[in-house]
Design a protein around this motif. Structure first.
Motif, PDB file in Angstrom:
ATOM      1  N   LEU A   1       0.838  -0.956  -0.007  1.00  0.00           N
ATOM      2  CA  LEU A   1       0.011  -0.219  -0.004  1.00  0.00           C
ATOM      3  C   LEU A   1       0.702   1.327  -0.054  1.00  0.00           C
ATOM      4  O   LEU A   1       0.296   2.271   0.121  1.00  0.00           O
ATOM      5  N   ARG A   2       2.025   1.074  -0.010  1.00  0.00           N
ATOM      6  CA  ARG A   2       3.122   2.286   0.258  1.00  0.00           C
ATOM      7  C   ARG A   2       2.932   3.288  -0.818  1.00  0.00           C
ATOM      8  O   ARG A   2       2.580   4.632  -0.378  1.00  0.00           O
ATOM      9  N   GLU A   3       2.663   3.009  -2.267  1.00  0.00           N
ATOM     10  CA  GLU A   3       2.503   3.841  -3.401  1.00  0.00           C
ATOM     11  C   GLU A   3       1.141   4.617  -3.106  1.00  0.00           C
ATOM     12  O   GLU A   3       1.168   5.840  -3.387  1.00  0.00           O
ATOM     13  N   LYS A   4       0.071   3.814  -2.946  1.00  0.00           N
ATOM     14  CA  LYS A   4      -1.137   4.366  -2.570  1.00  0.00           C
ATOM     15  C   LYS A   4      -1.259   5.407  -1.566  1.00  0.00           C
ATOM     16  O   LYS A   4      -1.659   6.478  -1.585  1.00  0.00           O
ATOM     17  N   LEU A   5      -0.521   5.013  -0.476  1.00  0.00           N
ATOM     18  CA  LEU A   5      -0.655   5.915   0.871  1.00  0.00           C
ATOM     19  C   LEU A   5       0.000   7.398   0.344  1.00  0.00           C
ATOM     20  O   LEU A   5      -0.158   8.379   1.002  1.00  0.00           O
ATOM     21  N   TYR A   6       1.460   7.083  -0.213  1.00  0.00           N
ATOM     22  CA  TYR A   6       2.237   8.369  -0.322  1.00  0.00           C
ATOM     23  C   TYR A   6       1.402   9.063  -1.434  1.00  0.00           C
ATOM     24  O   TYR A   6       1.508  10.601  -1.424  1.00  0.00           O
ATOM     25  N   GLU A   7       0.649   8.421  -2.425  1.00  0.00           N
ATOM     26  CA  GLU A   7       0.035   9.501  -3.306  1.00  0.00           C
ATOM     27  C   GLU A   7      -1.199  10.090  -2.657  1.00  0.00           C
ATOM     28  O   GLU A   7      -1.574  11.376  -2.846  1.00  0.00           O
TER      29      GLU A   7
ATOM     30  N   ALA B   1       5.533  12.994   5.233  1.00  0.00           N
ATOM     31  CA  ALA B   1       4.715  11.831   4.819  1.00  0.00           C
ATOM     32  C   ALA B   1       5.728  10.415   5.119  1.00  0.00           C
ATOM     33  O   ALA B   1       5.381   9.529   5.576  1.00  0.00           O
ATOM     34  N   ASP B   2       6.987  10.600   5.002  1.00  0.00           N
ATOM     35  CA  ASP B   2       7.909   9.654   5.572  1.00  0.00           C
ATOM     36  C   ASP B   2       7.512   9.222   7.192  1.00  0.00           C
ATOM     37  O   ASP B   2       7.452   8.003   7.506  1.00  0.00           O
ATOM     38  N   ALA B   3       7.384  10.145   7.844  1.00  0.00           N
ATOM     39  CA  ALA B   3       7.203  10.202   9.335  1.00  0.00           C
ATOM     40  C   ALA B   3       5.888   9.281   9.677  1.00  0.00           C
ATOM     41  O   ALA B   3       5.953   8.316  10.355  1.00  0.00           O
ATOM     42  N   ILE B   4       4.872   9.790   8.975  1.00  0.00           N
ATOM     43  CA  ILE B   4       3.573   9.050   9.220  1.00  0.00           C
ATOM     44  C   ILE B   4       3.723   7.615   8.535  1.00  0.00           C
ATOM     45  O   ILE B   4       3.064   6.481   9.296  1.00  0.00           O
ATOM     46  N   TYR B   5       4.335   7.313   7.265  1.00  0.00           N
ATOM     47  CA  TYR B   5       4.540   6.005   6.980  1.00  0.00           C
ATOM     48  C   TYR B   5       5.209   5.117   7.880  1.00  0.00           C
ATOM     49  O   TYR B   5       5.032   4.103   7.994  1.00  0.00           O
TER      50      TYR B   5
END
Length: 230
Positions: A104-110, A122-126
């Motif tokens: 889900l990484r790509e979808k989350l970052y988008e 964004a990195d901190a939340i992921y």
């Protein structure tokens, strides 16, 4: 976890619920413990990574502690669907947790980019979401544990002898040995007598103790009285 109690000094039932979930691999590796402690003690201002996350994180002072919060975060700022959020739930604590979250990484970052969360934010939340792959508590699970803790603490405070007898009857429990339980009870004023061939029963029990002190309710019958200590 026990070492954290004197620092946070829980005053409400929900404080216990948070503490139970806080000392788990997910929140620890996600960097939630120290920020929560500082905010709880008033040493740090409560902030939120994004305005959309305030309804999700307000009850835990802006720090994700429960599985449900990570799922809600993914929906709120990652534009994930309920199905995606359920995939996160199943990933938390599973053997292939990291792999499933990575899908889900790509979808989350988008989704985060559409909500103006990019780069380090964004990195901190992921990273917080990813940390829960190593296990975190569901809020419902922590609520159930919290009720057990609250009830056990109340009984131990007001009826220490009955509490000890109940624990001894439940042996083996696998955490504290009978000797440890007996030593703790004695430190809290419970008189524990040695086995007696003429008086002892099969199970640990409670009996009145004659003394010069004011009598206090310790027996199991007293636990059923309608009027109880606060």
């Amino acid at each position: 976890q026990m070492g954290l109690l004197p620092r946070l000094q829980p005053r409400r039932f929900y404080d216990l619920v948070i503490e139970i979930a806080l000392i788990r691999p997910g929140p620890i590796q996600g960097g939630a413990v120290h920020p929560f402690v500082r905010r709880k003690l008033g040493d740090e201002k409560v902030t939120y990574p994004h305005p959309k996350l305030k309804p999700v994180l307000e009850r835990t002072l802006g720090v994700p502690v429960f599985q449900e919060q990570l799922m809600q975060m993914a929906v709120a700022i990652g534009d994930c669907t309920a199905e995606d959020a359920d995939l996160l739930r199943r990933a938390m604590g599973s053997k292939r947790g990291l792999e499933r979250i990575e899908s889900l990484r790509e979808k989350l970052y988008e989704g985060m980019a559409r909500n103006d969360l990019v780069g380090e934010d964004a990195d901190a939340i992921y990273a917080k979401i990813q940390a829960f792959a190593n296990f975190g508590f569901a809020e419902s699970h922590s609520l159930s544990f919290g009720l057990l803790v609250y009830a056990s603490s109340w009984i131990k405070l007001h009826y220490p002898a009955a509490f000890l007898a109940g624990l001894l009857r439940a042996q083996p429990m696998g955490f504290y040995s009978p000797a440890t339980l007996v030593s703790d009870a004695r430190r809290h004023g419970v008189e524990v007598r040695r086995p007696d061939l003429h008086a002892s029963g099969v199970w640990a029990g409670v009996e009145p103790v004659l003394s010069d002190r004011m009598p206090t309710p310790t027996g199991m019958d007293a636990c059923t009285h309608r009027i109880q200590p606060p």
